[in-house]
Enzyme design. Sequence first.
Site, PDB file in Angstrom:
ATOM      1  N   ALA A  11     101.885-106.069  80.310  1.00 36.91           N
ATOM      2  CA  ALA A  11     102.357-105.193  81.384  1.00 36.91           C
ATOM      3  C   ALA A  11     102.740-105.974  82.633  1.00 36.91           C
ATOM      4  O   ALA A  11     103.836-105.800  83.183  1.00 36.91           O
ATOM      5  CB  ALA A  11     101.275-104.162  81.709  1.00 36.91           C
ATOM      6  N   HIS A  40     103.974-104.643  75.177  1.00 39.76           N
ATOM      7  CA  HIS A  40     103.212-103.751  74.318  1.00 39.76           C
ATOM      8  C   HIS A  40     102.319-102.842  75.152  1.00 39.76           C
ATOM      9  O   HIS A  40     102.147-103.038  76.353  1.00 39.76           O
ATOM     10  CB  HIS A  40     102.367-104.554  73.329  1.00 39.76           C
ATOM     11  N   CYS A  43      96.821 -99.661  75.660  1.00 39.16           N
ATOM     12  CA  CYS A  43      96.097 -98.399  75.845  1.00 39.16           C
ATOM     13  C   CYS A  43      96.313 -97.445  74.676  1.00 39.16           C
ATOM     14  O   CYS A  43      95.525 -96.515  74.473  1.00 39.16           O
ATOM     15  CB  CYS A  43      96.536 -97.728  77.141  1.00 39.16           C
ATOM     16  N   ASP A 274      95.439-108.401  84.463  1.00 38.72           N
ATOM     17  CA  ASP A 274      94.020-108.422  84.114  1.00 38.72           C
ATOM     18  C   ASP A 274      93.346-109.769  84.341  1.00 38.72           C
ATOM     19  O   ASP A 274      92.117-109.859  84.269  1.00 38.72           O
ATOM     20  CB  ASP A 274      93.833-108.020  82.649  1.00 38.72           C
ATOM     21  N   TRP A 424      91.393 -71.380  95.583  1.00 40.08           N
ATOM     22  CA  TRP A 424      90.452 -72.311  96.210  1.00 40.08           C
ATOM     23  C   TRP A 424      90.327 -73.531  95.303  1.00 40.08           C
ATOM     24  O   TRP A 424      89.619 -73.508  94.306  1.00 40.08           O
ATOM     25  CB  TRP A 424      89.084 -71.657  96.419  1.00 40.08           C
TER      26      TRP A 424
END
Length: 447
Positions: A11, A40, A43, A274, A424
């Site tokens: 990513a 790719h 996840c 990461d 609400w």
Amino acid sequence: MRTVVVVGGGAAGSTAASRAKRLCPNCRVVLVEAGDVITHAPCAVPYAIGDMAEEAVWLFDKEEFEAERGVEVLLRTRAVDVEGNRVKLEGERGGFVEFDALIIATGARPWIPPVEGVGLRGVVVPTVANIRQAKAILAEARRVSIIGGGYIGVEMADVLAAAGKKVVLIEGEDRPLPKVLDRDVAGLLANYMASGGVELRLGERVVRLEGGGRVRRVVTDGGRYEVDAVVFATGVRPNVELALKAGAKLGPTGAVAVNRYLEAGPSGVYVAGDAAEMVHKVTGEPAWIPLATYANKMGYVAGTNAGLGGRAAEFPPVAGASVTKFRDMYVGSVGLTEADAARRGMAVAAYVVRALDRAKYVREVREMVVKALVSGGRLIGMQIVGFSSAVGAYVDLAAQFIGEPAERLFYAEYSYMPFTAPVWHPFVIVGRLWLRNYYRPNGSAAL
């Protein structure tokens, strides 16, 4: 010609390469990937192991990416060292490539605990590269043990239970999703997983795997479980080796320390995704939160700065928004948990609201549980459980209020009509509870 080298085709890396080339069309941008594919979607791996098509996790192939983005892609090529302004390559493409800017986006790798028997046949590690192998092993299994109760563990339990497998999930902590959920909220998930056929063995540590060549039994410090296959979902660790060779330093989380421009020590070297730390919005401390949403944006920031050769973009502090599911129950979290706050000596007030996802007179109304944590007058965390994918949208909205005065929840703006939301909103109710408990006689809120 200015050259930008990006190592890692996930990513962060693919985004960084695309951004650098867009901002510097005359630059040579080289994307180096050790595996067979780029862009790719890890996840999606649990679902690709299930009934989703394997091809769903591949977003681009090499030729398409090169043609559309103008980036030179080197597959099956490993970046093994950095010598000055050169990256040493091995594999399908060897030698050296010089750079003016280097973006290291080497991601994270699965961490497997050092227990006896992990090399037995029938042991699965769910990764992009292992999808076909995992499918084949799990298709033949009737009894599967999942080691680890984090995101991947819960999602693998979802997939395997839906396929009719007998699933035993073993987690060393006393609840599923222990890093992002408090015990009371995690209990809702645990009960629902149990009702869905998953045997939860919480607070147990794996001692060894047994079997004559193929795994047949998982032994923990609390029991023995007969199995046909084992899935390790025990988390990941950052890939930092190349960054260290480039002169970067590790931060307290074990990932690479970067500044807000994602620079990592030597001039022209960036680390994104990461492999890198970030700053937490609540604590101001370094954090390591390996999520694709952050990796994409870090890649964008690093690609911007590398492409322009300056400090044009900054990566801001993050709150750690995440969501997952088991069957039709969605669970989301953002910010700190009570355990996180306790470790830092923060006094916390917790507000738990049970609400409906739309007006109560509408058919198919579904209940949601919202837990908000307030410390020092600020919203520091929120956890949400419900039987609707709208949980993800609620987490997204909550992320915008993390670190802000809690009373602002009362004034949260949201769209309303009977089929989409209650009049609400649960966040407004949380804000109202805060004001009710901390309202002063002179009319001002004790913030």
